[in-house]
Motif scaffolding. Structure first.
Motif, PDB file in Angstrom:
ATOM      1  N   THR A  16       2.651  47.897  31.432  1.00 21.70           N
ATOM      2  CA  THR A  16       2.768  49.101  31.530  1.00 21.70           C
ATOM      3  C   THR A  16       1.312  49.687  30.621  1.00 21.70           C
ATOM      4  N   ILE A  17       2.210  49.421  28.969  1.00 26.40           N
ATOM      5  CA  ILE A  17       1.208  50.151  27.957  1.00 26.40           C
ATOM      6  C   ILE A  17      -0.701  49.761  28.316  1.00 26.40           C
ATOM      7  N   ASN A  18      -0.133  48.171  28.045  1.00 21.35           N
ATOM      8  CA  ASN A  18      -2.044  47.947  28.704  1.00 21.35           C
ATOM      9  C   ASN A  18      -2.433  48.477  29.970  1.00 21.35           C
ATOM     10  N   GLU A  19      -2.487  48.305  31.026  1.00 26.72           N
ATOM     11  CA  GLU A  19      -3.101  48.885  32.282  1.00 26.72           C
ATOM     12  C   GLU A  19      -3.234  50.360  31.687  1.00 26.72           C
ATOM     13  N   TYR A  20      -2.097  51.152  31.172  1.00 32.98           N
ATOM     14  CA  TYR A  20      -2.678  52.986  30.807  1.00 32.98           C
ATOM     15  C   TYR A  20      -4.060  52.536  29.807  1.00 32.98           C
ATOM     16  N   LEU A  21      -3.917  51.601  29.227  1.00 32.63           N
ATOM     17  CA  LEU A  21      -4.977  51.832  28.154  1.00 32.63           C
ATOM     18  C   LEU A  21      -6.121  51.473  28.078  1.00 32.63           C
ATOM     19  N   GLU A  22      -6.277  50.458  29.573  1.00 34.30           N
ATOM     20  CA  GLU A  22      -7.628  50.256  30.424  1.00 34.30           C
ATOM     21  C   GLU A  22      -7.870  51.031  31.027  1.00 34.30           C
ATOM     22  N   ILE A  23      -7.424  52.200  31.342  1.00 33.21           N
ATOM     23  CA  ILE A  23      -7.904  53.364  32.258  1.00 33.21           C
ATOM     24  C   ILE A  23      -7.968  54.093  31.290  1.00 33.21           C
ATOM     25  N   ALA A  24      -6.690  54.767  30.472  1.00 34.75           N
ATOM     26  CA  ALA A  24      -7.705  55.502  29.426  1.00 34.75           C
ATOM     27  C   ALA A  24      -9.522  55.212  28.404  1.00 34.75           C
ATOM     28  N   LYS A  25      -9.160  53.723  28.490  1.00 37.99           N
ATOM     29  CA  LYS A  25     -10.621  54.154  27.598  1.00 37.99           C
ATOM     30  C   LYS A  25     -11.603  54.352  28.813  1.00 37.99           C
ATOM     31  N   GLU A  26     -11.916  54.224  30.557  1.00 36.96           N
ATOM     32  CA  GLU A  26     -12.272  53.978  31.072  1.00 36.96           C
ATOM     33  C   GLU A  26     -12.755  55.532  31.754  1.00 36.96           C
ATOM     34  N   TYR A  27     -11.610  56.353  31.775  1.00 35.77           N
ATOM     35  CA  TYR A  27     -11.563  57.164  32.140  1.00 35.77           C
ATOM     36  C   TYR A  27     -11.742  59.050  31.532  1.00 35.77           C
ATOM     37  N   SER A  28     -11.047  58.129  29.466  1.00 37.13           N
ATOM     38  CA  SER A  28     -10.838  59.397  29.603  1.00 37.13           C
ATOM     39  C   SER A  28     -11.470  59.592  28.017  1.00 37.13           C
ATOM     40  N   THR A  29     -11.249  60.351  26.967  1.00 39.16           N
ATOM     41  CA  THR A  29     -12.467  60.490  25.832  1.00 39.16           C
ATOM     42  C   THR A  29     -12.234  59.557  25.185  1.00 39.16           C
ATOM     43  N   PRO A  30     -14.014  58.713  23.747  1.00 39.49           N
ATOM     44  CA  PRO A  30     -13.741  57.351  23.507  1.00 39.49           C
ATOM     45  C   PRO A  30     -12.076  57.845  23.074  1.00 39.49           C
ATOM     46  N   LYS A  31     -11.316  58.171  22.190  1.00 41.86           N
ATOM     47  CA  LYS A  31     -10.200  58.316  21.050  1.00 41.86           C
ATOM     48  C   LYS A  31      -8.885  58.367  22.351  1.00 41.86           C
ATOM     49  N   SER A  32      -8.769  58.283  23.009  1.00 37.04           N
ATOM     50  CA  SER A  32      -8.509  58.437  23.975  1.00 37.04           C
ATOM     51  C   SER A  32      -7.103  56.972  23.123  1.00 37.04           C
ATOM     52  N   SER A  33      -7.584  56.157  23.924  1.00 33.79           N
ATOM     53  CA  SER A  33      -6.936  55.024  24.059  1.00 33.79           C
ATOM     54  C   SER A  33      -6.045  54.821  22.660  1.00 33.79           C
ATOM     55  N   ILE A  34      -6.770  55.491  21.014  1.00 33.04           N
ATOM     56  CA  ILE A  34      -6.083  55.130  20.495  1.00 33.04           C
ATOM     57  C   ILE A  34      -5.068  55.841  20.655  1.00 33.04           C
ATOM     58  N   PHE A  35      -4.938  56.813  21.121  1.00 29.01           N
ATOM     59  CA  PHE A  35      -4.277  58.166  20.667  1.00 29.01           C
ATOM     60  C   PHE A  35      -2.737  57.609  21.926  1.00 29.01           C
ATOM     61  N   ILE A  36      -3.120  57.187  22.923  1.00 27.88           N
ATOM     62  CA  ILE A  36      -2.354  57.540  24.492  1.00 27.88           C
ATOM     63  C   ILE A  36      -1.523  55.582  23.783  1.00 27.88           C
ATOM     64  N   ASN A  37      -2.033  55.094  23.051  1.00 26.87           N
ATOM     65  CA  ASN A  37      -1.399  53.501  22.382  1.00 26.87           C
ATOM     66  C   ASN A  37      -0.576  54.102  21.291  1.00 26.87           C
TER      67      ASN A  37
END
Length: 313
Positions: free
Chosen positions: A268-289
């Motif tokens: 779950t975490i890995n999937e949504y991190l990859e989605i965040a990298k593609e669809y959100s802001t550059p720092k979002s994946s770090i924040f979401i992780n």
């Protein structure tokens, strides 16, 4: 054809669209979701049949050239290697493809055949075409490899097609990589003994379709509860400062952790991190992780993760 990540993306797009339109209508959103998913089949057929239309249009061009009153020797006896390509003929004769076209009423190229001509022109201007037409070889492998390269190097990345798809259905741009990868794989797997081209099923199985429905419904219906789960974990962040797409991604991820017992937390975490990298802001994946990692640890400590099976935590 669909994988779970793309299903998650489709659910995310639906929830984002509803949030932008300030809508919470369950049925309307669900209809949008499944229409969006089913339209992937149309995009697949359009990309695949672009090859059929290229062969058909070139066949018509050669026939008209031969009928010219003052046809040249080359026009009277044209090089038919492209129109006689074994892969193109197999596509044109595929019952699976023709049935799917009829069922889905896909006739975009008949109305917009100028895009097919654009593709033909680009193919003919390429070194790839020049080498193929003049190689002196007439083998299945050469035919297959040529069509695979034409699709990969000329059709799939074509910017004019991108513009057409964006104007036709905005969500198709996100579906193109999935569709193109599927077609590339199918073309590569063709053999001289097996030229059968079958239109793939949209879902791998019923579970995938049910996953789409349940993820959408449970995320939407439990939005308030899910928001509290991460807002409380971000005291230094005003909720208004969190990007809209990030709030949706967090809701969906937390929903999976709590309400989908068969999906491992790490997946779950890995999937949504990859989605965040593609669809959100550059720092979002770090924040979401950071948020999801803290939440998953807290859930595990409090025995809130009702996962069935080994290794799911």
């Amino acid at each position: 054809m669909l994988n779970r990540r793309h299903i998650r993306i489709k659910v995310m797009q639906t929830l984002y669209s509803m949030q932008q339109n300030d809508s919470d209508r369950l049925e309307g959103g669900e209809k949008f979701l499944f229409n969006s998913i089913e339209n992937i089949q149309d995009l697949y057929l359009l990309m695949l049949t672009s090859l059929i239309e290229i062969q058909r249009k070139e066949e018509d061009f050669l026939a008209l050239s031969q009928k010219k009153h003052l046809a040249t020797s080359q026009e009277r006896n044209p090089n038919r290697k492209l129109v006689d390509n074994q892969v193109l003929k197999a596509l044109a004769e595929s019952i699976s493809v023709s049935n799917a076209i009829d069922e889905r009423a896909v006739n975009h190229w008949h109305v917009n055949d100028n895009y097919i001509q654009i593709l033909i022109n680009e193919i003919k201007q390429s070194e790839l075409y020049e080498e193929y037409m003049n190689s002196g070889l007439f083998t299945f492998k050469e035919d297959r490899d040529f069509i695979w390269r034409v699709f990969t190097e000329i059709i799939a990345p074509n910017e004019k097609l991108y513009d057409f798809f964006e104007d036709t259905k905005l969500t198709w741009l996100d579906d193109l990589p999935l569709v193109n990868t599927m077609i590339q794989k199918q073309l590569k797997q063709l053999t001289e003994d097996d030229l059968q081209i079958l239109v793939p099923r949209l879902y791998k199985d019923f579970d995938d379709k049910d996953f789409a429905r349940q993820l959408y419904r449970k995320t939407l219906l439990n939005a308030g509860e899910l928001n509290k789960e991460f807002v409380d974990k971000t005291p230094n962040w005003d909720s208004d400062r969190i990007a809209e797409i990030d709030t949706i991604i967090l809701r969906m991820a937390i929903c999976e952790m709590l309400k989908f017992s068969s999906i491992p937390v790490k997946v779950t975490i890995n999937e949504y991190l990859e989605i965040a990298k593609e669809y959100s802001t550059p720092k979002s994946s770090i924040f979401i992780n950071g948020i999801l990692d803290n939440i998953s640890k807290a859930y595990q400590a409090d025995n809130k993760l009702n996962k069935i099976g080994k290794g799911l935590l």
